[in-house]
Scaffold this motif. Structure first.
Motif, mmCIF file in Angstrom:
data_model
loop_
_atom_site.group_PDB
_atom_site.id
_atom_site.type_symbol
_atom_site.label_atom_id
_atom_site.label_comp_id
_atom_site.label_asym_id
_atom_site.label_seq_id
_atom_site.Cartn_x
_atom_site.Cartn_y
_atom_site.Cartn_z
ATOM 1 N N SER A 1 4.860 14.951 -10.942
ATOM 2 C CA SER A 1 5.289 15.031 -12.339
ATOM 3 C C SER A 1 4.241 15.727 -13.205
ATOM 4 N N GLU A 2 2.988 15.397 -12.988
ATOM 5 C CA GLU A 2 1.898 15.996 -13.758
ATOM 6 C C GLU A 2 1.789 17.501 -13.479
ATOM 7 N N LYS A 3 1.807 17.865 -12.223
ATOM 8 C CA LYS A 3 1.696 19.283 -11.847
ATOM 9 C C LYS A 3 2.899 20.075 -12.357
ATOM 10 N N LEU A 4 4.067 19.471 -12.286
ATOM 11 C CA LEU A 4 5.284 20.142 -12.747
ATOM 12 C C LEU A 4 5.245 20.341 -14.263
ATOM 13 N N GLY A 5 4.732 19.364 -14.981
ATOM 14 C CA GLY A 5 4.642 19.469 -16.437
ATOM 15 C C GLY A 5 3.831 20.671 -16.889
ATOM 16 N N VAL A 6 2.813 21.012 -16.134
ATOM 17 C CA VAL A 6 1.935 22.133 -16.485
ATOM 18 C C VAL A 6 2.672 23.480 -16.361
ATOM 19 N N ILE A 7 3.563 23.595 -15.395
ATOM 20 C CA ILE A 7 4.215 24.895 -15.135
ATOM 21 C C ILE A 7 5.701 24.910 -15.495
ATOM 22 N N ARG A 8 6.188 23.866 -16.118
ATOM 23 C CA ARG A 8 7.619 23.741 -16.430
ATOM 24 C C ARG A 8 8.152 24.958 -17.198
ATOM 25 N N ASP A 9 7.453 25.383 -18.249
ATOM 26 C CA ASP A 9 7.922 26.514 -19.051
ATOM 27 C C ASP A 9 7.962 27.805 -18.228
ATOM 28 N N ALA B 1 3.586 10.575 -9.480
ATOM 29 C CA ALA B 1 2.813 10.874 -10.690
ATOM 30 C C ALA B 1 2.151 12.248 -10.572
ATOM 31 N N GLN B 2 1.597 12.555 -9.409
ATOM 32 C CA GLN B 2 0.974 13.863 -9.185
ATOM 33 C C GLN B 2 1.999 14.976 -9.340
ATOM 34 N N MET C 1 0.822 -1.195 0.000
ATOM 35 C CA MET C 1 0.000 0.000 0.000
ATOM 36 C C MET C 1 0.867 1.261 0.000
ATOM 37 N N ARG C 2 1.910 1.263 0.795
ATOM 38 C CA ARG C 2 2.795 2.425 0.907
ATOM 39 C C ARG C 2 3.496 2.710 -0.427
ATOM 40 N N LEU C 3 3.902 1.664 -1.148
ATOM 41 C CA LEU C 3 4.559 1.824 -2.437
ATOM 42 C C LEU C 3 3.602 2.444 -3.445
ATOM 43 N N HIS C 4 2.343 2.020 -3.421
ATOM 44 C CA HIS C 4 1.338 2.568 -4.338
ATOM 45 C C HIS C 4 1.141 4.059 -4.071
#
Length: 171
Positions: free
Chosen positions: A14-22, A11-12, A1-4
């Motif tokens: 990475s996703e949030k960072l992708g939106v504001i990377r530029d 993933a969260q 459970m902890r690994l999940h």
């Protein structure tokens, strides 16, 4: 459970960072005016953010939180290197689009910005290069909106005086 849970957090992030990377890159570039150094700053800030991400209480302010990390990392970088920075790529436009300034006027502006303390430069970059509102600036800087306004106006006046004095010297 902890690994999940850890994979989900990664993933969260990475996703949030992708939106504001530029946006983060532009912010770093405004400080160092060098593509590789800006990428290094964003990379270091991303690492710092990733390490602290699990302790974040609210994801609502991820954008301002990461912006603050980039600003602090850029200021630390400038302090470590304590050297003049030069505009590496004349093709990259730092000023707001539609500004009818000549190359000489832009260079004068960048020189005047370089003479500001890194903390002062932060206000100018956030307001005029990143186009944040006073409220957003207050969140990024962890200050009241009135304090941000007061400091920005004082810094703009200082910058304006510096630019006007420079004009007099050239004449």
């Amino acid at each position: 459970m902890r690994l999940h849970s850890k994979k989900l957090k990664e993933a969260q992030f990475s996703e949030k960072l992708g939106v504001i990377r530029d946006k983060l890159y532009r912010l770093a570039f405004c400080y160092v005016k060098n593509e590789q150094e800006a990428l290094d700053i964003v990379s270091e800030a991303t690492y710092k953010g990733y390490l602290a991400y699990g302790r974040m209480q609210s994801m609502t302010y991820f954008d301002t939180w990461m912006s603050r990390i980039v600003i602090n990392t850029a200021i630390d970088h400038l302090r470590r290197n304590k050297r003049m920075t030069y505009i590496e790529d004349q093709g990259k436009e730092l000023a707001a689009p539609g500004q009818g300034a000549t190359l000489e006027e832009k260079m004068d502006l960048y020189d005047a910005l370089d003479r500001l303390a890194p903390e002062e430069r932060t206000y100018i970059i956030l307001k005029f290069f990143v186009s944040l509102s006073f409220k957003e600036m207050a969140q990024v800087l962890s200050l009241s909106e009135n304090t941000v306004k007061t400091r920005l106006y004082r810094i703009v006046k200082k910058l304006k005086n510096d630019l006007l004095e420079g004009e007099v010297e050239h004449v």
